[in-house]
Design an enzyme around this catalytic site. Sequence first.
Site, PDB file in Angstrom:
ATOM      1  N   THR A  47      -9.681  31.304  -4.924  1.00 48.74           N
ATOM      2  CA  THR A  47     -10.841  31.971  -5.510  1.00 48.74           C
ATOM      3  C   THR A  47     -11.094  31.446  -6.915  1.00 48.74           C
ATOM      4  O   THR A  47     -10.180  31.418  -7.758  1.00 48.74           O
ATOM      5  CB  THR A  47     -10.608  33.490  -5.579  1.00 48.74           C
ATOM      6  OG1 THR A  47     -10.394  33.984  -4.257  1.00 48.74           O
ATOM      7  CG2 THR A  47     -11.801  34.197  -6.203  1.00 48.74           C
TER       8      THR A  47
ATOM      9  N   CYS B 292      -7.137  40.347  -4.973  1.00 52.53           N
ATOM     10  CA  CYS B 292      -8.560  40.030  -4.843  1.00 52.53           C
ATOM     11  C   CYS B 292      -9.449  41.028  -5.568  1.00 52.53           C
ATOM     12  O   CYS B 292     -10.164  40.666  -6.501  1.00 52.53           O
ATOM     13  CB  CYS B 292      -8.944  39.961  -3.360  1.00 52.53           C
ATOM     14  SG  CYS B 292      -8.137  38.616  -2.467  1.00 52.53           S
TER      15      CYS B 292
END
Length: 439
Positions: A130, A270
């Site tokens: 990410t 996340c």
Amino acid sequence: MSKHVYTDPKGKVEAATVCIVGLGYVGLPLAYELDDEGHQVWGYDVDQNKVDVLEAGTDPTGDVGNEQIAACEIDFTTDSSAIEQAEYVIVAVPTPVDDLEKPDLGLVESAGRTIGEHLEEDTTVVLESTVYPGATREVFVPALEETSGLDAGEDFGVGYSPERMVPGDDEHGLRNVVKIVSGLTDETLEEVAALYESIVDAGVHRAPTMETAEAAKCVENTQRDLNIALVNELAVACDHLGLDTESVLEAAGTKWNFHDYRPGLVGGHCIPVDPFYLIYETEQQGFSPELIQKAREVNEYVPTHVADMTIKALNESEKVLGNSRVLVLGLTYKPDVDDIRTSAIDGVIDTLHEFDIDVVGFDPHADDELMRDEFGIEVQEELDVEGFDGLIIGTPHSQFHGLNFGDLTYDMRSNPVMVDVDGTFEKEALENEFTYKKL
């Protein structure tokens, strides 16, 4: 740059040679599925202990399985020269935030430089970690070019395909979730799409640019963060109003278009992290996303609120805080996993310590020594509630559902407290045994 041949005339995907860089919760399942589909796979990681464990046939993540790892044909190695053998190099390294909540892309840059040292022409490199929109092009590609002396898009391909699987969730594994793919060029996009289509049964979504794919990954978890923040703030408001949050949500949920979210601690790699990547880059471009920032503030406050609830319950039970002992059941960031990194329970523990409350932990999944080091508390190897004033259900592992909490109170001090953070257990059954609180 010449195009790799992925399919025969009938459209069947041919075997490719792939090197996975980073063998954690993302990289290892990816390596396994590629190997299982018949691709030739190298698994590269800088951690010699991890590689030794994998070579011995043990899965350190618990997501693939020991039998599967023992039977696979993946070549696990700490030798970066394995990269030279691969047509495709896929990078899955951590991308945390630093102490100032800014993106830390140090491992991405380091991986890029290492890959560049062994990069052959016509290789395609795919980043799965990410990152904020633009980071693949602005950070990863320069690292690759710096040590390879090659030009991205001409001498080698670059793609971005964010990981989306959920560790510990068989229903949302790699094969079952649509894969977003993108490429620096249209040619690379199609190559990357073909590779992932060979292992993702749910199919792939071709994003028009790498920046689109990067932003999509951040937005997925930012949306969840915002929704959870709303119900968490509602829970705090209901507490001040003397209302039961669950009852309020149950009533509101009778409307057809009401979205079902529940309050709780927000941990993991996340949801608490990805919004900061989006915040960072948008601020670099002159816009401050205040709603996203506020949601993070709300969810980061929840551990303090849970600790305050615990203190309030202890006071209601006429406990002396400095002499109180509390046992936290469940310290991992989500149920039925062993991962304690970024678990939000640490904020609860820290606040309780400020009031000289003795906190002990128990978790049937996580490593006891790691928990002691991470949270700075005593950790039980076997559950023992004797002498405790209260219980906090921090993570509702499935093993806890079989506990008879009424029987446990016989070994606890008088007028015990329970803080059931997620409201997992029946309130009515516990209110007669405990001073009971939940979000």
